[in-house]
Design a protein around this motif. Structure first.
Motif, short mmCIF file in Angstrom:
data_model
loop_
_atom_site.label_atom_id
_atom_site.label_comp_id
_atom_site.label_asym_id
_atom_site.label_seq_id
_atom_site.Cartn_x
_atom_site.Cartn_y
_atom_site.Cartn_z
N GLY A 117 30.04 21.22 -37.14
CA GLY A 117 28.94 20.26 -37.20
C GLY A 117 27.59 20.96 -37.30
N GLY A 118 26.55 20.16 -37.48
CA GLY A 118 25.20 20.71 -37.58
C GLY A 118 24.29 19.77 -38.31
N LEU A 119 23.23 20.34 -38.88
CA LEU A 119 22.22 19.57 -39.59
C LEU A 119 22.34 19.84 -41.09
N VAL A 120 22.32 18.77 -41.87
CA VAL A 120 22.41 18.89 -43.33
C VAL A 120 21.51 17.83 -43.96
N GLN A 121 21.02 18.13 -45.14
CA GLN A 121 20.19 17.16 -45.85
C GLN A 121 21.06 16.11 -46.54
N ASN A 123 42.50 3.06 -29.83
CA ASN A 123 43.41 2.97 -28.70
C ASN A 123 44.79 3.55 -28.97
N ASP A 124 45.12 3.84 -30.22
CA ASP A 124 46.45 4.35 -30.54
C ASP A 124 46.55 5.86 -30.38
N TYR A 125 45.44 6.52 -30.17
CA TYR A 125 45.46 7.98 -30.11
C TYR A 125 45.61 8.47 -28.67
N ASP A 126 46.37 9.53 -28.52
CA ASP A 126 46.71 10.02 -27.19
C ASP A 126 45.80 11.15 -26.70
N TYR A 127 45.28 11.93 -27.63
CA TYR A 127 44.48 13.10 -27.26
C TYR A 127 43.23 13.15 -28.14
N TRP A 128 42.15 13.63 -27.53
CA TRP A 128 40.86 13.69 -28.22
C TRP A 128 40.20 15.05 -28.02
N GLY A 129 39.47 15.48 -29.04
CA GLY A 129 38.62 16.64 -28.90
C GLY A 129 37.31 16.25 -28.23
N GLN A 130 36.45 17.25 -28.03
CA GLN A 130 35.20 17.00 -27.32
C GLN A 130 34.09 16.48 -28.23
N GLY A 131 34.28 16.59 -29.53
CA GLY A 131 33.31 16.08 -30.49
C GLY A 131 32.35 17.14 -30.99
N THR A 132 31.84 16.93 -32.19
CA THR A 132 30.83 17.81 -32.76
C THR A 132 29.77 16.96 -33.44
N GLN A 133 28.52 17.33 -33.24
CA GLN A 133 27.41 16.52 -33.76
C GLN A 133 27.17 16.82 -35.23
N VAL A 134 27.05 15.77 -36.01
CA VAL A 134 26.66 15.87 -37.42
C VAL A 134 25.38 15.07 -37.60
N THR A 135 24.35 15.73 -38.10
CA THR A 135 23.08 15.07 -38.33
C THR A 135 22.70 15.22 -39.80
N VAL A 136 22.46 14.10 -40.45
CA VAL A 136 22.09 14.11 -41.86
C VAL A 136 20.64 13.63 -41.97
N SER A 137 19.80 14.51 -42.46
CA SER A 137 18.38 14.17 -42.58
C SER A 137 18.08 13.57 -43.96
N SER A 138 17.13 12.65 -43.99
CA SER A 138 16.78 11.99 -45.25
C SER A 138 15.71 12.75 -46.01
#
Length: 125
Positions: A9-13, A110-125
């Motif tokens: 993840g990260g920042l992208v235009q 609700n059907d998923y048993d396991y999850w990751g911690q997540g990653t931020q994606v930011t799209v700038s205009s």
């Protein structure tokens, strides 16, 4: 049990591309159907895409169809989310999830048993 870690993840235009990775460890990776979800501030977690255990079938939300693709590399125990033509409305925390059940509703949180911690994606205009 399976443990997953997202990265990439990260920042992208707007109009740019980004590839997210979800590395899994623990039980045999090939036993799991895998999904990608995202959650923007103040909104519910929503389905983005999913890939079957074999990797032969994929599904996508209407909002990302034609722009995002999913693949999985069993040898690396990793699933990827390739995101092209990104838009500001794609900004969210992206999560990968694993499902090990025989009956699988790929778009249902609700059907998923396991999850990751997540990653931020930011799209700038």
């Amino acid at each position: 049990q399976v443990h997953m870690v997202e990265s990439g993840g990260g920042l992208v235009q707007a109009g740019g591309s980004m590839r997210l990775s979800c590395a899994a460890s623990g039980r045999t990776f090939s036993r799991y159907n895998m999904g990608w979800f995202r959650q923007a501030p103040g909104k519910e977690r929503e389905f983005v895409g999913a890939v079957s255990r074999s990797g032969s079938s994929t599904w996508f939300a209407t909002s990302v169809k034609g722009r995002f693709t999913i693949s999985r590399d069993t040898a690396k125990n990793t699933v990827y989310l390739q995101m092209n033509s990104l838009k500001p409305e794609d900004t969210a925390v992206y999560y990968c999830a694993a499902d090990e059940d025989a009956i699988w509703r790929y778009s249902s949180v609700n059907d998923y048993d396991y999850w990751g911690q997540g990653t931020q994606v930011t799209v700038s205009s």
